[in-house]
Write a protein that holds these residues in place. Structure first.
Motif, PDB file in Angstrom:
ATOM      1  N   LEU A 133       5.714   8.595   6.458  1.00 44.43           N
ATOM      2  CA  LEU A 133       6.714   8.661   7.514  1.00 44.43           C
ATOM      3  C   LEU A 133       6.831   7.354   8.287  1.00 44.43           C
ATOM      4  O   LEU A 133       7.819   7.125   8.978  1.00 44.43           O
ATOM      5  CB  LEU A 133       6.387   9.796   8.485  1.00 44.43           C
ATOM      6  CG  LEU A 133       6.332  11.207   7.891  1.00 44.43           C
ATOM      7  CD1 LEU A 133       5.979  12.219   8.979  1.00 44.43           C
ATOM      8  CD2 LEU A 133       7.649  11.574   7.220  1.00 44.43           C
ATOM      9  N   GLY A 134       5.814   6.515   8.177  1.00 44.98           N
ATOM     10  CA  GLY A 134       5.802   5.240   8.892  1.00 44.98           C
ATOM     11  C   GLY A 134       4.501   4.529   8.588  1.00 44.98           C
ATOM     12  O   GLY A 134       3.638   5.046   7.874  1.00 44.98           O
ATOM     13  N   PRO A 135       4.311   3.338   9.121  1.00 39.21           N
ATOM     14  CA  PRO A 135       3.110   2.569   8.824  1.00 39.21           C
ATOM     15  C   PRO A 135       1.824   3.234   9.302  1.00 39.21           C
ATOM     16  O   PRO A 135       0.741   2.910   8.804  1.00 39.21           O
ATOM     17  CB  PRO A 135       3.349   1.234   9.541  1.00 39.21           C
ATOM     18  CG  PRO A 135       4.383   1.527  10.573  1.00 39.21           C
ATOM     19  CD  PRO A 135       5.250   2.593   9.998  1.00 39.21           C
ATOM     20  N   ASN A 136       1.920   4.172  10.241  1.00 41.09           N
ATOM     21  CA  ASN A 136       0.734   4.858  10.748  1.00 41.09           C
ATOM     22  C   ASN A 136       0.868   6.376  10.717  1.00 41.09           C
ATOM     23  O   ASN A 136       0.180   7.083  11.462  1.00 41.09           O
ATOM     24  CB  ASN A 136       0.422   4.410  12.182  1.00 41.09           C
ATOM     25  CG  ASN A 136      -0.084   2.991  12.264  1.00 41.09           C
ATOM     26  OD1 ASN A 136       0.692   2.075  12.518  1.00 41.09           O
ATOM     27  ND2 ASN A 136      -1.370   2.795  12.008  1.00 41.09           N
ATOM     28  N   LYS A 137       1.733   6.873   9.828  1.00 45.50           N
ATOM     29  CA  LYS A 137       1.918   8.323   9.791  1.00 45.50           C
ATOM     30  C   LYS A 137       2.316   8.785   8.397  1.00 45.50           C
ATOM     31  O   LYS A 137       3.205   8.220   7.768  1.00 45.50           O
ATOM     32  CB  LYS A 137       2.999   8.764  10.788  1.00 45.50           C
ATOM     33  CG  LYS A 137       3.204  10.277  10.866  1.00 45.50           C
ATOM     34  CD  LYS A 137       4.332  10.656  11.817  1.00 45.50           C
ATOM     35  CE  LYS A 137       3.986  10.339  13.258  1.00 45.50           C
ATOM     36  NZ  LYS A 137       5.020  10.888  14.178  1.00 45.50           N
ATOM     37  N   VAL A 138       1.643   9.836   7.922  1.00 46.06           N
ATOM     38  CA  VAL A 138       2.016  10.492   6.667  1.00 46.06           C
ATOM     39  C   VAL A 138       2.027  11.994   6.911  1.00 46.06           C
ATOM     40  O   VAL A 138       1.418  12.503   7.866  1.00 46.06           O
ATOM     41  CB  VAL A 138       1.048  10.148   5.512  1.00 46.06           C
ATOM     42  CG1 VAL A 138       1.032   8.659   5.237  1.00 46.06           C
ATOM     43  CG2 VAL A 138      -0.354  10.673   5.789  1.00 46.06           C
ATOM     44  N   VAL A 139       2.715  12.711   6.035  1.00 55.12           N
ATOM     45  CA  VAL A 139       2.722  14.165   6.082  1.00 55.12           C
ATOM     46  C   VAL A 139       2.527  14.669   4.664  1.00 55.12           C
ATOM     47  O   VAL A 139       3.041  14.076   3.714  1.00 55.12           O
ATOM     48  CB  VAL A 139       4.031  14.716   6.691  1.00 55.12           C
ATOM     49  CG1 VAL A 139       5.252  14.274   5.895  1.00 55.12           C
ATOM     50  CG2 VAL A 139       3.992  16.245   6.794  1.00 55.12           C
TER      51      VAL A 139
ATOM     52  N   LEU B 137       0.818  -1.201   0.000  1.00 53.56           N
ATOM     53  CA  LEU B 137       0.000   0.000   0.000  1.00 53.56           C
ATOM     54  C   LEU B 137       0.861   1.262   0.000  1.00 53.56           C
ATOM     55  O   LEU B 137       0.494   2.275  -0.606  1.00 53.56           O
ATOM     56  CB  LEU B 137      -0.933  -0.008   1.211  1.00 53.56           C
ATOM     57  CG  LEU B 137      -1.968  -1.142   1.224  1.00 53.56           C
ATOM     58  CD1 LEU B 137      -2.775  -1.095   2.508  1.00 53.56           C
ATOM     59  CD2 LEU B 137      -2.873  -1.075   0.002  1.00 53.56           C
ATOM     60  N   THR B 138       1.983   1.207   0.674  1.00 57.86           N
ATOM     61  CA  THR B 138       2.906   2.345   0.663  1.00 57.86           C
ATOM     62  C   THR B 138       3.414   2.607  -0.748  1.00 57.86           C
ATOM     63  O   THR B 138       3.488   3.763  -1.195  1.00 57.86           O
ATOM     64  CB  THR B 138       4.086   2.087   1.605  1.00 57.86           C
ATOM     65  OG1 THR B 138       3.601   1.947   2.946  1.00 57.86           O
ATOM     66  CG2 THR B 138       5.088   3.224   1.561  1.00 57.86           C
ATOM     67  N   GLU B 139       3.743   1.560  -1.474  1.00 58.70           N
ATOM     68  CA  GLU B 139       4.190   1.713  -2.856  1.00 58.70           C
ATOM     69  C   GLU B 139       3.070   2.261  -3.728  1.00 58.70           C
ATOM     70  O   GLU B 139       3.310   3.092  -4.614  1.00 58.70           O
ATOM     71  CB  GLU B 139       4.684   0.375  -3.413  1.00 58.70           C
ATOM     72  CG  GLU B 139       5.257   0.456  -4.822  1.00 58.70           C
ATOM     73  CD  GLU B 139       6.433   1.419  -4.928  1.00 58.70           C
ATOM     74  OE1 GLU B 139       6.624   1.973  -6.030  1.00 58.70           O
ATOM     75  OE2 GLU B 139       7.152   1.617  -3.930  1.00 58.70           O
ATOM     76  N   PHE B 140       1.846   1.814  -3.488  1.00 59.52           N
ATOM     77  CA  PHE B 140       0.709   2.333  -4.237  1.00 59.52           C
ATOM     78  C   PHE B 140       0.573   3.843  -4.034  1.00 59.52           C
ATOM     79  O   PHE B 140       0.348   4.601  -4.994  1.00 59.52           O
ATOM     80  CB  PHE B 140      -0.576   1.622  -3.801  1.00 59.52           C
ATOM     81  CG  PHE B 140      -1.827   2.184  -4.415  1.00 59.52           C
ATOM     82  CD1 PHE B 140      -2.163   1.914  -5.725  1.00 59.52           C
ATOM     83  CD2 PHE B 140      -2.673   3.000  -3.664  1.00 59.52           C
ATOM     84  CE1 PHE B 140      -3.314   2.435  -6.294  1.00 59.52           C
ATOM     85  CE2 PHE B 140      -3.821   3.522  -4.222  1.00 59.52           C
ATOM     86  CZ  PHE B 140      -4.146   3.241  -5.541  1.00 59.52           C
ATOM     87  N   ILE B 141       0.718   4.301  -2.801  1.00 59.62           N
ATOM     88  CA  ILE B 141       0.645   5.733  -2.513  1.00 59.62           C
ATOM     89  C   ILE B 141       1.731   6.489  -3.278  1.00 59.62           C
ATOM     90  O   ILE B 141       1.474   7.541  -3.875  1.00 59.62           O
ATOM     91  CB  ILE B 141       0.777   5.974  -1.004  1.00 59.62           C
ATOM     92  CG1 ILE B 141      -0.476   5.488  -0.278  1.00 59.62           C
ATOM     93  CG2 ILE B 141       1.026   7.453  -0.696  1.00 59.62           C
ATOM     94  CD1 ILE B 141      -0.384   5.541   1.234  1.00 59.62           C
ATOM     95  N   ARG B 142       2.929   5.964  -3.285  1.00 61.60           N
ATOM     96  CA  ARG B 142       4.046   6.642  -3.951  1.00 61.60           C
ATOM     97  C   ARG B 142       3.848   6.740  -5.459  1.00 61.60           C
ATOM     98  O   ARG B 142       4.398   7.628  -6.113  1.00 61.60           O
ATOM     99  CB  ARG B 142       5.347   5.908  -3.634  1.00 61.60           C
ATOM    100  CG  ARG B 142       5.798   6.071  -2.188  1.00 61.60           C
ATOM    101  CD  ARG B 142       6.958   5.168  -1.852  1.00 61.60           C
ATOM    102  NE  ARG B 142       7.432   5.386  -0.483  1.00 61.60           N
ATOM    103  CZ  ARG B 142       8.158   4.519   0.198  1.00 61.60           C
ATOM    104  NH1 ARG B 142       8.523   3.369  -0.350  1.00 61.60           N
ATOM    105  NH2 ARG B 142       8.517   4.805   1.444  1.00 61.60           N
ATOM    106  N   GLU B 143       3.055   5.853  -6.016  1.00 70.19           N
ATOM    107  CA  GLU B 143       2.825   5.853  -7.464  1.00 70.19           C
ATOM    108  C   GLU B 143       1.743   6.845  -7.897  1.00 70.19           C
ATOM    109  O   GLU B 143       1.616   7.125  -9.089  1.00 70.19           O
ATOM    110  CB  GLU B 143       2.416   4.450  -7.913  1.00 70.19           C
ATOM    111  CG  GLU B 143       3.522   3.412  -7.806  1.00 70.19           C
ATOM    112  CD  GLU B 143       3.015   2.012  -8.078  1.00 70.19           C
ATOM    113  OE1 GLU B 143       1.770   1.836  -8.165  1.00 70.19           O
ATOM    114  OE2 GLU B 143       3.853   1.094  -8.199  1.00 70.19           O
TER     115      GLU B 143
END
Length: 206
Positions: A46-52, A12-18
């Protein structure tokens, strides 16, 4: 069928980055619900439970105002190419303004953005994916450069003036928490003295 997670995983993190665009939703206890599209490579995990995410200067400042009243936030990402999926991040958020202790360190995570106004840290308490069968397929071309050119045309002093005049209260009259301009930054121009375009491309009559 929706699937829920306690945190982001690598997939899911990779999906967000795309993704080239995402959507932010906030609401105070009263007043209007706000939904805003965001692009310009403005989000970092920033981590599994944090974005900025980094917010440029815009016509409104609804997100900051809502969080002062009710700190909940939802971020939504949609797959416009490939396998259909919708990803939502639910949680509580807070604003970081220029001059705050975290500002410089967080700002360094992003490409330079003239007119950067505030950042928002989202603490995620629920991650949910669902089918994106109703989301159309789009072909990405490029990010717009209008925000940067608008800020460059106004200059730093003009951008700060715009923020002070247009971004200190929400459309419902709620304070946004935008810091007052420092005394050494020069006088704040009145709206009647604007000589550069507004965010919508119009010009205030002289």
């Amino acid at each position: 069928m929706a699937t829920q997670y306690e945190q982001l995983n690598d997939r899911l993190t990779e999906f967000i980055r795309e993704q080239h665009v995402y959507f932010v939703a906030t609401a105070a206890r009263d007043g209007r619900v706000n939904v805003s599209p965001k692009g310009l490579d403005s989000l970092r995990v920033l981590g599994p439970n944090k974005v900025v995410w980094l917010n440029g200067t815009g016509s409104g400042n609804e997100t900051a105002a809502h969080l002062l009243d009710t700190p909940r936030m939802t971020l939504m990402f949609c797959a416009f190419t490939g396998k259909p999926v919708i990803l939502r991040l639910y949680g509580t958020a807070r604003a970081v303004h220029r001059g705050d202790a975290e500002w410089d360190g967080l700002l360094a995570l992003f490409p330079p953005l003239r007119g950067a106004r505030n950042m928002f840290i989202l603490e995620i308490d629920l991650v949910q994916t669902s089918c994106g069968f109703g989301v159309p397929l789009f072909e990405y071309q490029e990010q717009r450069t209008l925000m940067d050119s608008w800020a460059a045309h106004r200059g730093e002093d003009g951008v700060q003036s715009y923020q002070q005049e247009r971004n200190r209260v929400s459309i419902d009259g709620f304070a946004t928490g935008l810091p007052e301009r420092s005394h050494d930054a020069g006088p704040v121009q009145s709206r009647e003295n604007h000589r550069t375009p507004n965010m919508d491309g119009t010009r205030t009559p002289q």
